[in-house]
Design a protein around this motif. Sequence first.
Motif, PDB file in Angstrom:
ATOM      1  N   LEU A   1     -44.501  16.930   1.953  1.00 19.84           N
ATOM      2  CA  LEU A   1     -43.161  17.130   2.516  1.00 19.84           C
ATOM      3  C   LEU A   1     -42.297  15.873   2.441  1.00 19.84           C
ATOM      4  N   ILE A   2     -42.775  14.829   1.788  1.00 14.77           N
ATOM      5  CA  ILE A   2     -41.991  13.608   1.592  1.00 14.77           C
ATOM      6  C   ILE A   2     -41.741  13.416   0.105  1.00 14.77           C
ATOM      7  N   ALA A   3     -40.481  13.237  -0.264  1.00 13.73           N
ATOM      8  CA  ALA A   3     -40.101  12.976  -1.657  1.00 13.73           C
ATOM      9  C   ALA A   3     -39.179  11.767  -1.695  1.00 13.73           C
ATOM     10  N   ASP A   4     -39.290  10.968  -2.731  1.00 18.91           N
ATOM     11  CA  ASP A   4     -38.501   9.743  -2.845  1.00 18.91           C
ATOM     12  C   ASP A   4     -37.151  10.001  -3.520  1.00 18.91           C
ATOM     13  N   GLY A   5     -36.113   9.412  -2.933  1.00 15.60           N
ATOM     14  CA  GLY A   5     -34.783   9.426  -3.519  1.00 15.60           C
ATOM     15  C   GLY A   5     -34.317   8.007  -3.759  1.00 15.60           C
ATOM     16  N   ASP A   6     -33.021   7.842  -4.003  1.00 17.56           N
ATOM     17  CA  ASP A   6     -32.501   6.509  -4.315  1.00 17.56           C
ATOM     18  C   ASP A   6     -31.174   6.214  -3.629  1.00 17.56           C
ATOM     19  N   PHE A   7     -30.896   6.913  -2.535  1.00 20.15           N
ATOM     20  CA  PHE A   7     -29.660   6.756  -1.758  1.00 20.15           C
ATOM     21  C   PHE A   7     -28.425   7.269  -2.499  1.00 20.15           C
ATOM     22  N   THR A   8     -28.596   8.058  -3.568  1.00 21.31           N
ATOM     23  CA  THR A   8     -27.461   8.645  -4.283  1.00 21.31           C
ATOM     24  C   THR A   8     -27.517  10.161  -4.168  1.00 21.31           C
ATOM     25  N   PRO A   9     -26.393  10.860  -4.400  1.00 23.68           N
ATOM     26  CA  PRO A   9     -26.429  12.330  -4.366  1.00 23.68           C
ATOM     27  C   PRO A   9     -27.395  12.900  -5.405  1.00 23.68           C
ATOM     28  N   GLU A  10     -27.417  12.279  -6.593  1.00 24.15           N
ATOM     29  CA  GLU A  10     -28.297  12.758  -7.650  1.00 24.15           C
ATOM     30  C   GLU A  10     -29.770  12.599  -7.256  1.00 24.15           C
ATOM     31  N   GLY A  11     -30.089  11.456  -6.623  1.00 30.00           N
ATOM     32  CA  GLY A  11     -31.447  11.243  -6.157  1.00 30.00           C
ATOM     33  C   GLY A  11     -31.846  12.244  -5.084  1.00 30.00           C
TER      34      GLY A  11
ATOM     35  N   ALA B   1     -28.946  17.214  -1.586  1.00 32.02           N
ATOM     36  CA  ALA B   1     -29.925  18.205  -1.147  1.00 32.02           C
ATOM     37  C   ALA B   1     -29.249  19.525  -0.783  1.00 32.02           C
ATOM     38  N   LEU B   2     -28.095  19.422  -0.137  1.00 31.94           N
ATOM     39  CA  LEU B   2     -27.364  20.620   0.275  1.00 31.94           C
ATOM     40  C   LEU B   2     -26.966  21.456  -0.944  1.00 31.94           C
ATOM     41  N   ARG B   3     -26.543  20.786  -1.995  1.00 30.50           N
ATOM     42  CA  ARG B   3     -26.153  21.494  -3.227  1.00 30.50           C
ATOM     43  C   ARG B   3     -27.340  22.254  -3.823  1.00 30.50           C
ATOM     44  N   VAL B   4     -28.507  21.614  -3.865  1.00 26.84           N
ATOM     45  CA  VAL B   4     -29.686  22.260  -4.437  1.00 26.84           C
ATOM     46  C   VAL B   4     -30.153  23.417  -3.562  1.00 26.84           C
ATOM     47  N   LEU B   5     -30.107  23.252  -2.254  1.00 30.01           N
ATOM     48  CA  LEU B   5     -30.489  24.345  -1.357  1.00 30.01           C
ATOM     49  C   LEU B   5     -29.602  25.564  -1.591  1.00 30.01           C
TER      50      LEU B   5
ATOM     51  N   ALA C   1     -19.935  13.315   5.327  1.00 26.35           N
ATOM     52  CA  ALA C   1     -20.463  14.234   6.335  1.00 26.35           C
ATOM     53  C   ALA C   1     -19.486  15.338   6.703  1.00 26.35           C
ATOM     54  N   GLU C   2     -18.190  15.041   6.694  1.00 24.68           N
ATOM     55  CA  GLU C   2     -17.205  16.057   7.080  1.00 24.68           C
ATOM     56  C   GLU C   2     -16.663  16.828   5.887  1.00 24.68           C
ATOM     57  N   ALA C   3     -17.032  16.383   4.662  1.00 28.45           N
ATOM     58  CA  ALA C   3     -16.535  17.061   3.466  1.00 28.45           C
ATOM     59  C   ALA C   3     -17.511  18.103   2.944  1.00 28.45           C
ATOM     60  N   THR C   4     -18.772  18.046   3.395  1.00 29.64           N
ATOM     61  CA  THR C   4     -19.745  19.031   2.930  1.00 29.64           C
ATOM     62  C   THR C   4     -19.512  20.378   3.614  1.00 29.64           C
ATOM     63  N   ASP C   5     -20.093  21.412   3.040  1.00 25.64           N
ATOM     64  CA  ASP C   5     -19.967  22.752   3.610  1.00 25.64           C
ATOM     65  C   ASP C   5     -21.366  23.344   3.754  1.00 25.64           C
ATOM     66  N   PRO C   6     -21.889  23.410   5.005  1.00 21.89           N
ATOM     67  CA  PRO C   6     -21.253  23.022   6.266  1.00 21.89           C
ATOM     68  C   PRO C   6     -21.265  21.507   6.464  1.00 21.89           C
ATOM     69  N   PRO C   7     -20.453  21.009   7.409  1.00 21.27           N
ATOM     70  CA  PRO C   7     -20.463  19.568   7.693  1.00 21.27           C
ATOM     71  C   PRO C   7     -21.846  19.104   8.146  1.00 21.27           C
ATOM     72  N   LEU C   8     -22.181  17.860   7.794  1.00 22.67           N
ATOM     73  CA  LEU C   8     -23.521  17.334   8.057  1.00 22.67           C
ATOM     74  C   LEU C   8     -23.724  16.912   9.511  1.00 22.67           C
TER      75      LEU C   8
END
Length: 347
Positions: free
Chosen positions: A230-240, A269-273, A296-303
């Motif tokens: 349940l842990i996956a590594d990212g890189d602090f970017t949206p693509e990661g 992550a929200l986009r992929v979900l 955080a306020e631009a995502t749908d839903p807000p974060l």
Amino acid sequence: MPGPTSDAPHDARPTLEAVAARAGVSRATASRVVRGGAGVRQALVDQVRKAVEELGYIPNHAARTLVTRRNGAVAVIIDEPEARIFSDPFFSQHIRGISRELGVHDAQLVLLLVEGSGDFERVTRYLAGGHVDGVLAFSLHTGDQLPAVIRRFRVPTVYGGRPGRPGAACELAVPYVDCDNRGGAREAVRHLVSLGRRNIAHIAGPRDQTSALDRIDGYADVLPDGDPALIADGDFTPEGGARAMAELLERRPDLDAVFAANDLMASGALRVLREHGRRVPHDVALVGFDDMESVAEATDPPLTTIRQDVVGMGRLMVRLLMERLNDGVSGPGSVITPTELVRRASA
């Protein structure tokens, strides 16, 4: 006919002696106030500042440098690719806080970016040349050469972010400003648990940065027996964040919550979900970290996210550095700022 002439220059600059006379203080006191030094009563500080404004006095930078051996400039060094620095709102907010506080202290900001070996050599030469009074360095990585260079040239420095793992010798020797990364992560995961979520995943930041490691530790504090899958590594970017989310869904399609180590990864992550038909927060609850409002306020839903005061941390870094420059304060002087959960529609 031309009028009478005078040998007196009409644009003579007011002197520090004139400021002192107008304020009714000694030249030494006027100089100390103008240089931003401490130890002067507030009433006298106000008198000198008023005199400076009335006379239009502008300090002679070259002369001041000779006397004080100060340049009036501070280097801000960021060890990240240029593309990331100018696309991640975390860096813009950090620099905004630094710039605002440097303005209070009448000091200039010199931005130095370290992306490759060529940049590192250039920054090393610049620091060796004594062009700045101090350094503010952040986003360092494990094995970074910059701290060794700073120690070599004995440049007063404050770090943004804890500069070593717990117990590391370097951590005990340098001042830094950071937020409570571990505590914030615990709060995020506890919130997800309180919602009744049981298969909570974590998208981690780069493991060569202490902020990411502390957030992993906070996640593990709440879920000590959690599944490593349940842990996956990212890189602090949206693509990661998007790549890590896709990996997690493949490993554990039954996951029902995600704590992402920053808001940009949470947005990916929200986009992929959404692409996988998972509704947020109904099917999968999602929490980020940082509270970058532009994200955080631009995502749908807000974060829903963990807020840290990034602008305030930048200002604290400057204040800590100025204490050392003005008063010769020694010791770590580290500051850990609190975090708080900001609930929005994503969890």
